[in-house]
Scaffold this active site. Structure first.
Site, PDB file in Angstrom:
ATOM      1  CG  ASN A   7       8.571   2.806  14.464  1.00  0.00           C
ATOM      2  OD1 ASN A   7       7.083   2.668  14.261  1.00  0.00           O
ATOM      3  ND2 ASN A   7       8.930   3.729  13.402  1.00  0.00           N
ATOM      4  NE  ARG A  88       5.322   5.776  13.303  1.00  0.00           N
ATOM      5  CZ  ARG A  88       4.178   4.939  12.396  1.00  0.00           C
ATOM      6  NH1 ARG A  88       5.186   3.558  12.435  1.00  0.00           N
ATOM      7  NH2 ARG A  88       3.372   5.323  11.268  1.00  0.00           N
ATOM      8  CG  HIS A 176       2.571   7.778   6.180  1.00  0.00           C
ATOM      9  ND1 HIS A 176       1.774   7.751   5.215  1.00  0.00           N
ATOM     10  CD2 HIS A 176       2.627   6.644   6.222  1.00  0.00           C
ATOM     11  CE1 HIS A 176       1.806   6.145   4.756  1.00  0.00           C
ATOM     12  NE2 HIS A 176       2.682   6.157   5.887  1.00  0.00           N
ATOM     13  CG  ASN A 205       4.437  -2.354   2.599  1.00  0.00           C
ATOM     14  OD1 ASN A 205       4.056  -3.005   1.380  1.00  0.00           O
ATOM     15  ND2 ASN A 205       4.606  -3.096   3.658  1.00  0.00           N
ATOM     16  NE  ARG A 235      -1.709  -0.811   4.914  1.00  0.00           N
ATOM     17  CZ  ARG A 235      -0.532   0.520   5.918  1.00  0.00           C
ATOM     18  NH1 ARG A 235      -0.654   1.012   6.430  1.00  0.00           N
ATOM     19  NH2 ARG A 235       0.678   0.431   6.195  1.00  0.00           N
ATOM     20  CB  ILE A 327       7.028   2.554  -4.064  1.00  0.00           C
ATOM     21  CG1 ILE A 327       7.362   1.683  -3.581  1.00  0.00           C
ATOM     22  CG2 ILE A 327       7.182   2.872  -5.689  1.00  0.00           C
ATOM     23  CD1 ILE A 327       6.151   0.815  -3.373  1.00  0.00           C
ATOM     24  N   GLY A 328       8.562   6.150  -3.833  1.00  0.00           N
ATOM     25  CA  GLY A 328       8.650   6.780  -4.257  1.00  0.00           C
ATOM     26  C   GLY A 328      10.369   7.461  -4.933  1.00  0.00           C
ATOM     27  CD  GLU A 380       8.311   8.425   8.363  1.00  0.00           C
ATOM     28  OE1 GLU A 380       9.236   7.432   8.019  1.00  0.00           O
ATOM     29  OE2 GLU A 380       7.030   8.198   9.195  1.00  0.00           O
TER      30      GLU A 380
HETATM   31  P1  AMP Z   1       9.012   1.706   2.966  1.00  0.00           P
HETATM   32  O1  AMP Z   1       7.335   1.267   3.157  1.00  0.00           O
HETATM   33  O2  AMP Z   1       8.824   3.351   2.715  1.00  0.00           O
HETATM   34  O3  AMP Z   1      10.634   0.888   3.492  1.00  0.00           O
HETATM   35  O4  AMP Z   1       9.408   1.019   1.353  1.00  0.00           O
HETATM   36  C1  AMP Z   1       9.033   0.012   1.149  1.00  0.00           C
HETATM   37  C2  AMP Z   1       8.668   0.027  -0.306  1.00  0.00           C
HETATM   38  O5  AMP Z   1       9.698   0.625  -1.429  1.00  0.00           O
HETATM   39  C3  AMP Z   1       8.641  -2.045  -0.797  1.00  0.00           C
HETATM   40  O6  AMP Z   1       7.309  -2.142  -1.548  1.00  0.00           O
HETATM   41  C4  AMP Z   1       9.805  -2.303  -1.581  1.00  0.00           C
HETATM   42  O7  AMP Z   1      10.349  -2.578  -2.668  1.00  0.00           O
HETATM   43  C5  AMP Z   1       9.697  -0.704  -2.167  1.00  0.00           C
HETATM   44  N1  AMP Z   1      11.541  -1.111  -2.589  1.00  0.00           N
HETATM   45  C6  AMP Z   1      13.064   0.009  -1.604  1.00  0.00           C
HETATM   46  N2  AMP Z   1      13.507  -0.432  -2.030  1.00  0.00           N
HETATM   47  C7  AMP Z   1      13.428   0.067  -3.658  1.00  0.00           C
HETATM   48  C8  AMP Z   1      14.541   0.644  -4.647  1.00  0.00           C
HETATM   49  N3  AMP Z   1      15.421   0.087  -4.827  1.00  0.00           N
HETATM   50  N4  AMP Z   1      14.058  -0.373  -5.848  1.00  0.00           N
HETATM   51  C9  AMP Z   1      12.323   0.186  -6.236  1.00  0.00           C
HETATM   52  N5  AMP Z   1      11.720  -0.261  -4.683  1.00  0.00           N
HETATM   53  C10 AMP Z   1      11.678  -0.328  -4.201  1.00  0.00           C
END
Ligand code: AMP
Length: 393
Positions: A7, A88, A176, A205, A235, A327-328, A380
């Site tokens: 990636n 990717r 995505h 993010n 964004r 976040i999810g 992914e």
């Molecule tokens: P991603 O782009 O999927 O890597 O997600 C990044 C986002 O996930 C950022 O806003 C992080 O703050 C959030 N995130 C990652 N780990 C945690 C956690 N343990 N608790 C809350 N938010 C998290």
């Protein structure tokens, strides 16, 4: 059979080496700050993390180091053990509805589609070219972020602009896709159903929500580019287009500067005026910071609006709502803010289960909830390896 999944971003390169079809992760890691000073890389193997600083002039240097490390760490004896490589690629345009073995024609297409994804496709190609130079005799596969969304019907992918814009390739593409596809396949297996109807909230993010009908993408929140749809880390998501000329005039800025604000200075960062990282924002919320509270409230409102939209698009025939990505998967507070607003369709959050589910699979609604809400960690990389294996075995 060993398959390398790549990636490549403009200044980063993530990789995972898999043993397929077992889907065993042999080694994973990432190069950072490629082409910038203070480059570094991390490799995770057998539970051990190796971190090194190394100037990374370009992607070729990163690939040279990666392949040398794989041999030095005795992960492989010889490069010939790597049988195929999956890359990717963000934008596959309206042409590719599936992953594809990379040929000269595919390379040309990726170049052509770069005008639709100038921040991503060129970087994906540079990564491909760097690996291809070292691994000449193996098949390389492109895995497009847009492919899963090819099933979106015309009525949903066409913007209500002059119809001739479709000939200029202006349409909803969605992104995505690799993650949404992974989650769809996961839920099919978990629910033991051939076809599933889902609302998948990939919120990291970057963030997008997809309505999945009969296991196919039916609509998704991102559109022509990944700036649209939900509010994200930096964004803005959907906004009124008239804001562009108005702000360009008020602040005396160019369209590029305006787009930079929409992509890099908006979302959670723009509203909180503090950070794009949800953990920082949640900390500020506990301190009663008004801007952080506003940021999280707008964030939840946007997600709920899309869930409501897709609930109706699927005519309420829903097997599950799924939360995934950073976040999810991890933020119980964000999930609670969203799910509490879904009571009107009899979705009943189990607060204890929600609090306990952090970064792992879980069902976070009560037994009596009309619709179940799941947390499913996305993967992914494995989806890239699966497609690469399918097309090259
Ligand atoms: P991603 O782009 O999927 O890597 O997600 C990044 C986002 O996930 C950022 O806003 C992080 O703050 C959030 N995130 C990652 N780990 C945690 C956690 N343990 N608790 C809350 N938010 C998290």
């Amino acid at each position: 059979m060993k398959i390398l999944s790549i990636n490549a971003g403009s200044s980063s390169l993530k990789f995972t080496l898999y043993k397929m079809p077992e889907e065993e992760k042999i080694v994973t890691g990432q190069f950072e700050r490629i082409g910038i000073k203070d480059g570094s890389y991390k490799i995770k193997v057998n539970g051990e993390k190796i971190e090194k600083k190394h100037d990374l002039k370009d992607h070729k240097v990163a690939i040279d180091i990666l392949l040398k490390e794989l041999i030095d760490l005795k992960i492989i004896k010889d490069l010939s053990e790597i049988k195929a490589v999956g890359h990717r690629v963000v934008q596959g345009g309206d042409k590719y509805d599936d992953s594809v073995v990379i040929t000269d024609e595919v390379v040309k297409d990726i170049e052509i589609f770069s005008s639709l994804a100038p921040l991503h496709n060129p970087a994906n190609l540079i990564g491909y070219q760097a690996v291809k130079e070292k691994l000449k005799d193996v098949k390389h596969v492109a895995i497009f972020d847009t492919a899963f969304h090819h099933s979106i019907p015309k009525v949903k992918y066409t913007y209500p602009l002059p119809l001739e814009f479709l000939d200029l390739k202006v349409r909803k593409y969605g992104f995505h896709g690799t993650s949404h596809k992974y989650i769809t396949e996961y839920m099919q297996k978990y629910l033991n159903k051939d076809k599933v109807n889902l609302i998948i909230c990939h919120i990291g993010n970057g963030a997008s929500i997809t309505a999945v009908k009969d296991s196919k993408s039916y609509d998704t929140s991102m559109g022509f580019t990944p700036v649209s749809g939900l509010m994200m880390g930096t964004r803005c998501g959907d906004i009124d287009v008239s804001i562009a000329p108005y702000i360009m005039d008020k602040l005396n800025i160019t369209i590029d500067e305006f787009m930079n604000i929409c992509n890099k200075k908006s979302g959670l960062l723009g509203i909180s005026e503090y950070s794009s990282d949800s953990r920082d924002i949640e900390q500020k919320v506990t301190e009663q910071d008004e801007k952080a509270i506003l940021a999280t409230d707008i964030y939840a409102d946007k997600v709920v609006t899309y869930i409501a939209n897709y609930y109706f698009a699927l005519e309420g025939k829903l097997d599950a709502i799924v939360f995934t990505a950073g976040i999810g998967e991890n933020s119980n507070t964000t999930r609670k803010r969203i799910i509490d607003k879904l009571k009107c369709i009899d979705i009943d959050l189990d607060e204890k289960k929600n609090d306990e589910t952090r970064g792992s699979f879980g069902i976070i609604t009560r037994e009596k909830s009309k619709y179940k809400v799941y947390v499913v960690p996305t993967d992914e990389e494995v989806e890239i390896a699966r497609d690469t294996y399918r097309l090259t075995k």
